[in-house]
Enzyme design. Structure first.
Site, PDB file in Angstrom:
ATOM      1  NE  ARG A 100       2.149 -20.913 -26.278  1.00  0.00           N
ATOM      2  CZ  ARG A 100       3.043 -19.959 -26.532  1.00  0.00           C
ATOM      3  NH1 ARG A 100       2.644 -18.725 -26.783  1.00  0.00           N
ATOM      4  NH2 ARG A 100       4.324 -20.224 -26.552  1.00  0.00           N
ATOM      5  CG  HIS A 127       7.865 -22.303 -23.260  1.00  0.00           C
ATOM      6  ND1 HIS A 127       7.502 -23.029 -24.383  1.00  0.00           N
ATOM      7  CD2 HIS A 127       7.889 -20.997 -23.650  1.00  0.00           C
ATOM      8  CE1 HIS A 127       7.312 -22.195 -25.399  1.00  0.00           C
ATOM      9  NE2 HIS A 127       7.535 -20.962 -24.983  1.00  0.00           N
ATOM     10  CD  GLN A 130      11.823 -19.772 -25.765  1.00  0.00           C
ATOM     11  OE1 GLN A 130      10.803 -19.486 -26.376  1.00  0.00           O
ATOM     12  NE2 GLN A 130      13.012 -19.326 -26.136  1.00  0.00           N
ATOM     13  CG  ASP A 227       9.446 -15.301 -19.391  1.00  0.00           C
ATOM     14  OD1 ASP A 227       9.053 -14.630 -20.361  1.00  0.00           O
ATOM     15  OD2 ASP A 227       8.806 -16.278 -18.943  1.00  0.00           O
ATOM     16  CB  CYS A 268      11.546 -17.064 -23.950  1.00  0.00           C
ATOM     17  SG  CYS A 268      10.415 -16.311 -22.780  1.00  0.00           S
ATOM     18  NE  ARG A 296      10.237 -22.027 -29.540  1.00  0.00           N
ATOM     19  CZ  ARG A 296       9.085 -21.550 -29.057  1.00  0.00           C
ATOM     20  NH1 ARG A 296       9.050 -20.337 -28.551  1.00  0.00           N
ATOM     21  NH2 ARG A 296       7.987 -22.284 -29.020  1.00  0.00           N
TER      22      ARG A 296
HETATM   23  N1  NVA Z   1       6.330 -16.977 -19.166  1.00  0.00           N
HETATM   24  C1  NVA Z   1       5.767 -16.484 -20.408  1.00  0.00           C
HETATM   25  C2  NVA Z   1       6.439 -17.095 -21.577  1.00  0.00           C
HETATM   26  C3  NVA Z   1       5.968 -16.586 -22.901  1.00  0.00           C
HETATM   27  C4  NVA Z   1       6.645 -17.217 -24.049  1.00  0.00           C
HETATM   28  C5  NVA Z   1       4.267 -16.739 -20.436  1.00  0.00           C
HETATM   29  O1  NVA Z   1       3.805 -17.756 -19.912  1.00  0.00           O
HETATM   30  O2  NVA Z   1       3.564 -15.908 -20.959  1.00  0.00           O
HETATM   31  N1   CP Z   2       8.699 -17.449 -26.697  1.00  0.00           N
HETATM   32  C1   CP Z   2       7.470 -17.791 -27.117  1.00  0.00           C
HETATM   33  O1   CP Z   2       6.979 -18.899 -26.871  1.00  0.00           O
HETATM   34  O2   CP Z   2       6.839 -16.815 -27.814  1.00  0.00           O
HETATM   35  P1   CP Z   2       5.327 -16.801 -28.292  1.00  0.00           P
HETATM   36  O3   CP Z   2       4.483 -16.634 -27.066  1.00  0.00           O
HETATM   37  O4   CP Z   2       5.247 -15.662 -29.239  1.00  0.00           O
HETATM   38  O5   CP Z   2       5.023 -18.114 -28.957  1.00  0.00           O
END
Ligand code: NVA
Ligand code: CP
Length: 311
Positions: A100, A127, A130, A227, A268, A296
């Site tokens: 990540r 993502h 997800q 989201d 998500c 997940r």
């Molecule tokens: N769009 C959000 C998704 C989190 C799972 C982010 O990038 O924080």
């Molecule tokens: N939806 C998701 O990826 O959640 P986290 O940021 O908690 O991993």
């Protein structure tokens, strides 16, 4: 296929097979209890996480393997060590990597320099994990995917939106976006064009549409998805300005009335009640957000087993 970086680059068959295997693993977890014995997953995190971190780690445990949580803030990466050397070193220890990272370009560099599979576990552009679990969840709820309509409203210059566009286009799901006509919040034209090109490969062409009106976007949808308005990388001082622009796209009960009566609500997570959706929606009967979160675990187990050539 060595890595999972973006749903743009996978085949429709890869997605469908992952979903099918995820459902099978969910039903028969004991069958896979030792399949990754002595295998190790490295999990590199540059941003926070609940679901991704815990579901990957639990997934490895349940498959008989081991996972290492590696926090970039306590590593030499980006300071004394390049992404390339991180890849070349890690591949000597571990069997698979998930990352990540802030920038998709770094995730790609990791994959290009590691002989082991690399999974993008959220970046600025994607993502994919997800959306694999989301598609599994939709399949479980509706018994089908092709021909459904998914409406995504809110921040559309967004990793989740982009992977949804790619994923839905592959599977013949119509996707309607609703967002302000604002460069900070609307999807990049390039990604819309990519989704349309993917959709055009199917015999039953799905629609890819962008509206600047939430009601139009949600009209007759089977799935209403939103989201966070404040993704992890967005500075706190943008909150007020974004909130003003995005409030007309909040998913509340009145907006849900425009979708089909059988529609489900998805996010998500993490979710902020009173921002991208109201509490009555996310905690209400149409919400399937915790089924998404659970999946997940199952979809990522299937993904890791596929990338490791085990299924
Ligand atoms: N769009 C959000 C998704 C989190 C799972 C982010 O990038 O924080
Ligand atoms: N939806 C998701 O990826 O959640 P986290 O940021 O908690 O991993």
């Amino acid at each position: 296929m060595k890595d999972l970086l973006s749903l743009k680059d996978v085949s429709k068959e890869f997605i469908l097979d992952t979903i099918e295997k995820a459902i099978e693993i969910k039903q028969n977890p004991e069958k896979y209890a030792t399949i990754l014995k002595d295998k190790t997953l490295l999990m590199i995190f540059e941003k926070p996480s609940l679901r991704t971190r815990v579901s990957f780690e639990v997934g490895m445990t349940q498959l008989g393997g081991h996972a290492i949580y590696y926090d970039v803030s306590t590593s030499p990466l980006g300071k004394k060590e390049t992404i390339e050397d991180t890849a070349r070193t890690s591949e000597r220890y571990v069997d698979i990597i998930m990352a990540r990272l802030n920038h998709f370009s770094d995730c790609k560099a990791l994959a290009e320099n590691a002989k082991v599979p690399v999974i993008d576990a959220l970046s600025d552009e994607n993502h994919p994990c997800q959306i694999l679990c989301d598609l599994q969840t939709i399949k479980e709820k509706f018994g089908k995917l092709q021909g459904l309509t998914l409406a995504y409203v809110g921040d559309c210059e967004n990793n989740v939106t982009y992977s949804l566009l790619h994923g839905c286009a592959h599977l013949g799901i119509n996707i309607k976006l609703g967002c302000p006509d604002d460069p900070e919040l609307k999807p990049k034209q390039e990604i819309i064009d990519e989704a349309k090109a993917i959709a055009a490969r199917n015999t039953e062409l799905s629609k890819v549409e962008v509206y600047h009106d939430a009601v139009e976007a949600v009209k007759d949808a089977d799935v209403v998805y939103t989201d966070s308005w404040m993704s992890y990388h967005i500075p706190e001082d943008r909150m007020e300005a974004r909130k003003q622009k995005l409030l007309p796209y909040q998913v509340n009960s009145a907006l849900m009335q425009n979708a089909k009566p059988t529609a489900v609500f998805m996010n998500c997570l993490p979710a902020m009640r009173g921002l991208e959706q109201t509490a009555e929606v996310v905690d209400g009967p149409q919400s399937i957000v915790f089924d998404q979160a659970e999946n997940r675990l199952h979809a990522q187990k299937a993904l890791m087993l596929k990338l490791l050539g085990k299924i």
